[in-house]
Design a protein around this motif. Structure first.
Motif, mmCIF file in Angstrom:
data_model
loop_
_atom_site.group_PDB
_atom_site.id
_atom_site.type_symbol
_atom_site.label_atom_id
_atom_site.label_comp_id
_atom_site.label_asym_id
_atom_site.label_seq_id
_atom_site.Cartn_x
_atom_site.Cartn_y
_atom_site.Cartn_z
ATOM 1 N N ASP A 104 0.733 -1.299 0.102
ATOM 2 C CA ASP A 104 0.048 -0.046 -0.054
ATOM 3 C C ASP A 104 0.853 1.300 0.057
ATOM 4 O O ASP A 104 2.142 1.244 -0.178
ATOM 5 N N ASN A 109 -5.973 0.788 4.583
ATOM 6 C CA ASN A 109 -7.156 0.752 3.587
ATOM 7 C C ASN A 109 -6.860 0.677 2.067
ATOM 8 O O ASN A 109 -7.899 0.260 1.643
ATOM 9 N N TRP A 141 -9.899 -4.196 -1.006
ATOM 10 C CA TRP A 141 -8.617 -4.317 -0.153
ATOM 11 C C TRP A 141 -8.528 -5.900 -0.288
ATOM 12 O O TRP A 141 -9.383 -6.744 -0.138
ATOM 13 N N ASN A 166 -13.301 -2.074 7.086
ATOM 14 C CA ASN A 166 -12.626 -3.040 7.692
ATOM 15 C C ASN A 166 -13.364 -3.829 8.830
ATOM 16 O O ASN A 166 -13.471 -3.421 9.914
#
Length: 341
Positions: A104, A109, A141, A166
């Motif tokens: 990432d 996220n 994700w 999440n």
């Protein structure tokens, strides 16, 4: 005197040789998410380092601490894949090497899966080309990608979120049209349903605000029997453990064709001093006669998801019903025979 020295030298050499035939866990002081690929007489091993991809080369995984290593790739700064590089895997597909990993931009996220390609038969040579992101049309994700071929079709399995927030991690599967492209939509195979898949601490602000976790899926085949072994619960807890899906139909893209184990198939052993065993992979011995599990774990309770996780391995067996018997994580004090050669 000369004969005595020769005898002592021979004994010393034989002693060293005998030592190389046995080992104790852990294989390294640290290294989460261990993975290995066997090719042309060598095991190519990797684990999570966070900021780069490294590869180790050895004929004996038990002697990993003395393995040759190389820096495969360092991400360019300021990209969506610059940071938090997790769970790399190296696969040899269609005479080319592919490195799969999640990364990432510093914000969890935004974790997605990516792949590199190397056309050299020797992954220590040639050039690693960044092929880009691997994502289903619903680009959510995603971490812990594992690829496998079943009935001449290439598939990817991974851990992902249903939406953009999440709430929990599920196991998904999708077909691949080539080693760097997902074909069609993802299919949900497993989500946390049992209590042993939901262990965590909601009050801990340091860790993710969820406890429902299915991650680290790994394909395993034994004859005609097909399985996915996955990790469950929060990795920051001692209850991190392995669960199992068994393919009971023919098409792996049909969720109803998979049956989940009611209990963990591999879990902590307080008696043996092994905590939070998980994020495993599998390999065969060099002669192809033995099956082994490679996994990470902690030596003490409460050590969480940090750099105290270390790679370990042990031989597995098979039950009469065709399912894998992963056994109990062995103590670091137990001396094991190296994989058969």
């Amino acid at each position: 005197m000369k004969k005595k020295l020769v005898l002592l030298s021979l004994l010393a050499v034989s002693g060293l040789y005998a030592q190389k035939k046995t080992f104790n866990n852990p294989l390294l002081p640290g290294g989460a998410d261990p993975y290995s690929t066997y090719h042309n007489g060598y095991y190519y091993y990797t684990h999570t380092l966070g900021d780069k991809l490294m590869l180790w080369k050895t004929k004996n995984l038990a002697d990993l601490k003395n393995a040759e290593s190389t820096l495969v790739w360092t991400p360019p700064a300021g990209t969506a894949w610059s940071k938090e590089i997790w769970a790399p895997e190296f696969h040899f597909i269609n005479n080319k090497w592919y490195a799969y990993f999640a990364a990432d931009d510093g914000n969890n996220n935004n974790h997605r899966m990516y792949v590199l390609e190397n056309t050299s038969e020797d992954p220590f040579k040639g050039k690693w080309e960044f092929k880009g992101k691997i994502a289903a049309p619903i680009d959510r994700w995603a971490i812990d990608g594992n690829v496998f071929t079943l009935n001449n079709q290439l598939y990817m399995i991974w851990s992902g979120w249903e939406g953009d927030t999440n709430t929990q991690q599920n196991i998904y599967i999708a077909k691949m049209s080539n080693p760097w492209t997902i074909e069609g939509n993802r299919v949900l195979l497993s989500q946390p349903t049992h209590n042993w898949e939901k262990q965590g601490d909601l009050d801990d602000a340091v860790n993710p605000p969820h406890v429902n976790v299915n991650e680290g899926p790994q394909f395993l085949q034994h004859g005609k029997d097909v399985f996915i072994i996955y990790s469950a619960s929060g990795c920051w807890t001692d209850f991190y453990a392995l669960g199992m899906l068994r393919l009971t139909g023919t098409d792996p893209m049909v969720p109803q064709n998979w049956t989940k184990s009611e209990k963990p198939v591999f879990a902590k052993s307080e008696e043996n001093g092994v905590y939070a065993p998980g994020h495993n992979s599998f390999f065969k011995s060099a002669d192809g006669k033995e099956d082994w599990i490679l996994f990470h774990a902690n030596d003490n309770p409460g050590e969480g998801c940090g750099n105290k996780r270390s790679p370990r391995m042990q031989k597995i067996s098979w039950n009469a019903d065709g399912t894998p018997n992963l056994g109990t994580p062995v103590s670091n004090k137990q001396t094991l025979q190296i994989p058969s050669e």
